[in-house]
Design an enzyme around this catalytic site. Structure first.
Site: not given
Ligand code: CAO
Length: 428
Positions: A400-401
């Protein structure tokens, strides 16, 4: 009460013409020109409008019947004086073949259909069938509502679009409206009638597939995914595994590369705690977990399930191997409980037993990262001035950036591949 039989008018000698659709039912109040039937011959689709106004008392014809001139369509309870049938309006019919009826002698008029492809409304094919089969009434409704008939799945005989099909289509589209208005109009996939292109079969999705499908869809939409690829040299681990495998097999334990990967993942999670975390719902804080429970995706005939192996950091290779066998058996025999699938910090999806070089797994929310494992294979690796064959394991780390930066994604991968490249790292 004055009743009257309404019959099929002169059809120019045509017999055995198929009734495709009956457009009225008993009790309907109809007017002059209300469409009663759709007929289809080899070359044309025709609509029979009513010559009189009144209430339908009895239907004498049903879809599938064959009719000829004079066949009685229905019995009509007359509404006062007889209204004269209007002559049929022909918009562009230069090659008119149907005779103009005499209202006094012919009780109804057969109206040849202008078969228009609604996908290209300018093209009008008089009296011939196109790929889209629909009666005039259906075409009229489609035109009024701006529906492209090419997108409406047909359920009628000979792939004909019926009024019901239009209703189903409209209902389906309306049910998609809330989703469309949220999130700035999520586009919807077109409704396609695949049977137009070849034989098809409809198969119900399993309960697990429907459930996991919803979660995957949600996770795909809400998590900005990045996937970092890497390759671990597992030659040493593999030698160790093969040596141990036979000994453990005698005890009924199957030692696969996944067991070593579990240990390497935990070591990497300890080094990079932001991977062993979840975003709190308001997006303000990262909740760091001090335990190491790893979800393992298991492929079952009913779909994908993800049982969780708890406290991986506290368990030895042999215990993990045993537990992995137990949970995958439970998964395949539908014996997992909700508790068995809760509390994971990070997931592993291993397709290594099947094949493939890399893939992009979807983060299992509320976790923030997932490791995809593909099939190890021997590759020439340049070492000390020469190419040597090494067993290389392809890894795909999706994260998850919002939580993990690209640099940390790469660092985690380097740590993981280093852990796997020397068995001593995992045994310590
Ligand atoms: N490279 C090469 N060989 C591998 C390997 C890899 N990365 N991973 C496993 N293997 C080998 C194993 O050693 C075993 O060979 P042997 O029988 O000769 O020892 C064989 O492949 C089969 O392994 P396995 O699949 O039975 O066992 P596993 O521990 O690797 O995996 C489990 C267990 C439950 C994860 C697996 O069976 C499974 O279901 N995988 C699918 C997961 C999935 O569907 N993910 C997709 C999620 S996204 O849709």
């Amino acid at each position: 009460m004055v009743t009257k039989n309404i019959s099929i008018p002169d059809m120019g000698g045509a017999t055995d013409v198929d009734v495709i659709e009956v457009l009225v039912k008993v009790g309907d109040t109809i007017q002059v020109d209300t469409p009663l039937l759709t007929l289809e011959s080899d070359k044309a689709t025709m609509e029979v409008p009513s010559s009189d106004a009144g209430v339908v008392k009895e239907l004498k014809i049903k879809p599938g019947d064959k009719v000829a001139t004079g066949s009685v369509i229905l019995v009509l309870e007359m509404a006062g004086e007889k209204l004269e049938a209007k002559p049929i309006e022909k918009k562009s019919d230069k090659k008119e073949t149907t005779k103009k009826p005499e209202p006094e002698t012919i009780p109804a008029v057969v109206q040849p259909v202008k078969v228009e492809s609604s996908a290209s409304p300018s093209k009008v094919v008089e009296g011939e069938l196109t790929d889209i089969h629909a009666g005039p009434a259906v075409r009229r409704i489609a035109r009024e509502f701006g529906i492209d008939l090419a997108t409406v799945p047909a359920t009628g005989p000979k792939n004909r679009i019926l009024k019901d099909d239009i209703q189903t289509y409209v209902k389906t589209r309306l049910s998609q409206v809330p989703a469309a208005s949220a999130n700035f109009g999520m586009p919807t996939a077109p409704v396609v009638d695949f049977s137009k292109f070849g034989p098809v079969e409809s198969q119900a999705l399993s309960r697990i597939k429907k459930l996991s499908g919803k979660n995957l869809h949600r996770n795909w939409l809400i998590v900005p995914h990045v996937t970092q690829f890497g390759e671990a040299d597992i030659s040493g681990v593999e030698d160790f595994r093969i040596a141990q495998k036979e000994i453990l097999e005698k005890q009924g334990v199957k030692l696969t590369p996944l067991v070593f990967i579990l240990k390497a993942v935990v070591a990497s999670l300890k080094a990079f705690p932001q991977f062993n975390a979840s975003l709190d719902p308001n997006g303000e804080n990262l909740i760091l977990k001090k335990y190491f429970h790893i979800g393992v995706a298991v492929d079952t005939p009913d779909g994908l399930v993800v049982p969780v192996i708890r406290d991986v950091d506290k368990k030895g290779l042999q215990d993990l191997a045993k537990e992995l066998s137990v949970v995958s058996e439970k998964a395949r025999h539908k014996q997992l409980t909700a508790n068995d699938m809760q509390g994971g910090c990070f997931s592993i999806s291993s397709l290594g037993g099947i094949g493939g070089t890399a893939f992009t797994p979807i983060v299992n929310v509320p976790e923030v990262a997932i490791l995809g494992v593909s099939k190890a294979s021997h590759k020439p690796v340049y070492q000390n001035g020469e190419f040597v064959p090494r067993l290389m394991l392809p890894l795909s780390l999706s994260y998850d950036h919002r939580v993990i930066d690209g640099a940390d994604g790469a660092r985690f991968m380097v740590k993981l591949t280093n852990m796997l490249s020397d068995i001593r790292n995992l045994l310590l």
